[in-house]
Design an enzyme around this catalytic site. Structure first.
Site, PDB file in Angstrom:
ATOM      1  N   GLU A 138       0.945  -1.162  -0.020  1.00 52.83           N
ATOM      2  CA  GLU A 138      -0.292  -0.051  -0.155  1.00 52.83           C
ATOM      3  C   GLU A 138       0.850   1.331  -0.026  1.00 52.83           C
ATOM      4  OE1 GLU A 138      -3.801   2.202   2.414  1.00 52.83           O
ATOM      5  OE2 GLU A 138      -2.705   0.222   3.073  1.00 52.83           O
ATOM      6  N   ASN A 154      -6.639   1.634   2.753  1.00 55.15           N
ATOM      7  CA  ASN A 154      -7.370   2.876   2.951  1.00 55.15           C
ATOM      8  C   ASN A 154      -6.960   3.914   1.752  1.00 55.15           C
ATOM      9  OD1 ASN A 154      -8.609   1.797   5.100  1.00 55.15           O
ATOM     10  ND2 ASN A 154      -7.558   3.059   6.728  1.00 55.15           N
ATOM     11  N   ASN A 174     -12.434  -0.861  -0.847  1.00 57.41           N
ATOM     12  CA  ASN A 174     -11.641  -1.156   0.350  1.00 57.41           C
ATOM     13  C   ASN A 174     -12.273  -0.857   1.482  1.00 57.41           C
ATOM     14  OD1 ASN A 174      -9.232  -2.201   2.008  1.00 57.41           O
ATOM     15  ND2 ASN A 174      -9.434  -0.272   2.475  1.00 57.41           N
ATOM     16  N   GLU A 175     -12.741  -1.672   2.599  1.00 53.12           N
ATOM     17  CA  GLU A 175     -13.131  -1.363   3.791  1.00 53.12           C
ATOM     18  C   GLU A 175     -14.277  -0.180   3.815  1.00 53.12           C
ATOM     19  OE1 GLU A 175     -10.188  -0.962   6.657  1.00 53.12           O
ATOM     20  OE2 GLU A 175      -9.575  -2.727   6.541  1.00 53.12           O
ATOM     21  N   TYR A 203      -7.313  -8.194  12.157  1.00 54.94           N
ATOM     22  CA  TYR A 203      -5.891  -7.854  12.865  1.00 54.94           C
ATOM     23  C   TYR A 203      -6.058  -8.250  14.497  1.00 54.94           C
ATOM     24  CZ  TYR A 203      -4.708  -5.024   8.771  1.00 54.94           C
ATOM     25  OH  TYR A 203      -4.423  -4.776   7.362  1.00 54.94           O
ATOM     26  N   GLU A 220      -6.719  -9.003   4.008  1.00 55.76           N
ATOM     27  CA  GLU A 220      -5.539  -8.230   4.864  1.00 55.76           C
ATOM     28  C   GLU A 220      -5.951  -9.042   6.304  1.00 55.76           C
ATOM     29  OE1 GLU A 220      -6.125  -4.242   5.819  1.00 55.76           O
ATOM     30  OE2 GLU A 220      -6.721  -3.767   3.638  1.00 55.76           O
ATOM     31  N   GLN A 256       1.515  -5.820   5.835  1.00 54.76           N
ATOM     32  CA  GLN A 256       1.874  -5.503   4.510  1.00 54.76           C
ATOM     33  C   GLN A 256       3.306  -6.261   4.319  1.00 54.76           C
ATOM     34  OE1 GLN A 256       1.558  -1.260   3.336  1.00 54.76           O
ATOM     35  NE2 GLN A 256      -0.210  -1.226   4.370  1.00 54.76           N
TER      36      GLN A 256
END
Length: 518
Positions: free
Chosen positions: A27, A72, A177-178, A249, A297, A359
């Site tokens: 990212e 993000n 994304n999200e 996470y 992720e 990442q």
């Protein structure tokens, strides 16, 4: 001493091992791109400015597919800013991470980097501030051969840079994304996102019908809309997409190491819940195809309890280009947890067909690098690298009978966590095993059924090094403090042809054992 018996049966299989389970993520965030994979002027830079030392470690890690450019970041990104002559590319504000984006590195550079790193590109599109037209234009730019505005522009840009103008051939695409998260630029309700994703997917597949699409799922099991989000989004997009995403996470809270070491239990439940929702939508809509999961992720990330200078709230005090951002320093404990999270992904390999650890470099990453300095492996590098290397063939469904360990967050859990694969072509059985116990070693017996073991091919363990503790990490000063070492004492039966394999795992450890079987 704790004890466990693991039943390994040749006939109890889950699925073939998907190579895409061993994905990573790059990212435009912190130092992942700039001074991570890309640093012109570094002693190890190649002709394109790519760091050869980082690329060598990325290849050793074994990542197969890499998601780009976010995250993000992508929800406020104009992909056109990152193509064409560098001197003409605009400098922009990145609101997601409160940084300055120079756009010196963009789509052409990343595709070339991935080609040299032997990784498949997984491209994310902006459905936060942009929409259908930009999405179909990007697919045309990336994949159409020639003779149209966007494809010819790609060829023009490539010619000016002295690289090939051939289509990029990007197969995997993330539809944003999200967007369930209020923190996301362009945050949407499930209804708003579902309709937008459906129309973007239709338009993209009209340009290239061979692409595979990932719809945005929940940003975590803790989200208040979890479940209803997936149901609404898939009700709109089921016929157009191939996967729905998951993000998770994990971190240790308040010194509760036992619960942290059992977070794979949480991941197991999260995956099971998403699978149930997918299949409910399939049944309700009378669909015939199967939607699978892209867990694009996942990692250990210390989002709470830190006040270091690389945390987002500290970085946001001023605008900088590629500042240090969430450069977590990973310990022995973190490495064992990462190993168990990969076990969970394997255990669900029939439905989780893509997974991306977030990442790749510097930002919550298995690889660290310093500007004008060295690159090295963090502790979490090792379980990922070994599983990516050795998990081939079929995933086996194990039965684990182990002593229990109490946890505050997950109740009583097995002290031993495991996954296994069997490669019929090579006759190799690969076992990946973690001892979650903080104090006691564990005696483990593998009860082989349908197999006869003849030779131990490999036995390695990651555990607390001599003179260290569970917080020991690899850093700039001690780059090899923690790694894999030989696991002594792995034994077959006395005859050398055995249906049992025995071993002892140190407290707080992750191990790989490969056995030749017939």
């Amino acid at each position: 001493m704790s004890h466990a018996r693991i039943i390994v049966d040749r006939d109890f299989t889950i699925a073939d091992v998907s190579p895409r389970l061993f994905g990573s993520f790059v990212e435009h965030m912190g130092r992942c791109v700039y001074t991570g994979i890309y640093e012109p002027g570094h002693p190890e830079a190649d002709d394109q400015g790519f760091r050869k030392d980082v690329m060598a470690l990325a290849k050793e890690l074994g990542a197969t597919v890499v998601r780009y450019p976010g995250g993000n970041f992508v929800s406020g990104y104009n992909w056109e800013d990152g193509v064409g002559p560098r001197e003409d590319r605009p400098v922009r504000i990145d609101g997601a991470w409160h940084t300055i984006e120079t756009n010196a590195f963009g789509l052409h550079e990343f595709v070339e980097w991935a080609r040299r790193a032997d990784m498949e590109v997984m491209e994310a599109i902006n459905l936060g501030t942009r929409g259908v037209d930009e999405a179909r234009a990007l697919v045309e730019y990336a994949n159409h051969p020639s003779g149209t505005y966007w494809s010819d522009l790609r060829r023009e840009h490539a010619a000016a840079a002295g690289t090939s103008g051939e289509p990029f051939g990007i197969k995997l695409w993330c539809l944003g994304n999200e967007l369930d998260g209020p923190w996301q630029i362009g945050h949407k309700t499930a209804e708003e996102y579902g309709r937008l994703a459906q129309e973007a997917a239709k338009a993209m597949k009209l340009v290239d019908p061979n692409i595979e699409l990932v719809a945005v799922g929940s940003s975590g099991k803790q989200m208040p809309t979890f479940g209803t989000w997936e149901q609404t989004v898939l009700t709109h997009t089921y016929d157009e997409v191939d996967y729905i995403s998951m993000h998770a996470y994990y971190q240790e809270h308040d010194g509760d190491a036992a619960s942290f070491l059992a977070e794979a239990v949480n991941m197991d439940g999260f995956i099971d819940g998403v699978v149930a929702t997918i299949d409910a939508v399939k049944a309700a809509g009378k669909h015939t195809k199967q939607i699978d999961i892209s867990f694009d992720e996942w990692n250990v990330w210390y989002q709470q309890g830190l006040e270091t200078e690389d945390q987002p709230d500290q970085v946001a005090k001023e605008w900088k280009s590629h500042p240090r951002l969430i450069e977590d320093r990973y310990s022995v404990t973190d490495a064992v947890v990462v190993g168990t999270l990969m076990h969970s992904l394997l255990r669900h390999g029939d439905r989780v067909r893509i997974a991306n650890q977030a990442q790749l470099v510097n930002v919550i990453a298995p690889i660290r690098s310093e500007e004008n300095g060295p690159a090295w492996r963090q502790t979490i590098f090792w379980p990922f690298a070994r599983i990516a290397e050795l998990a081939t063939g079929e995933i086996l469904r194990l039965v684990v009978d182990a002593d229990q360990q109490p946890t505050a967050r997950h109740g009583d859990v097995d002290v031993i966590d495991a996954a296994a694969t069997y490669d019929a072509e090579t006759g190799v059985l690969s076992l990946f095993i973690a001892n979650r116990g903080l104090e006691e070693a564990a005696d483990v017996t593998l009860d082989l059924r349908g197999f006869t073991a003849s030779e131990v091919l490999r036995a390695e363990v990651l555990t607390i090094p001599e003179g260290g503790d569970r917080h020991t990490a690899n850093d700039l000063q001690s780059q090899e403090a923690v790694g894999l070492v030989p696991l002594e004492g792995v034994r077959l039966g006395d005859s050398g042809q055995s249906s049992a394999v025995t071993m002892s795992l140190p407290a707080l450890s992750w191990a790989v054992v490969q056995v030749k079987v017939a």
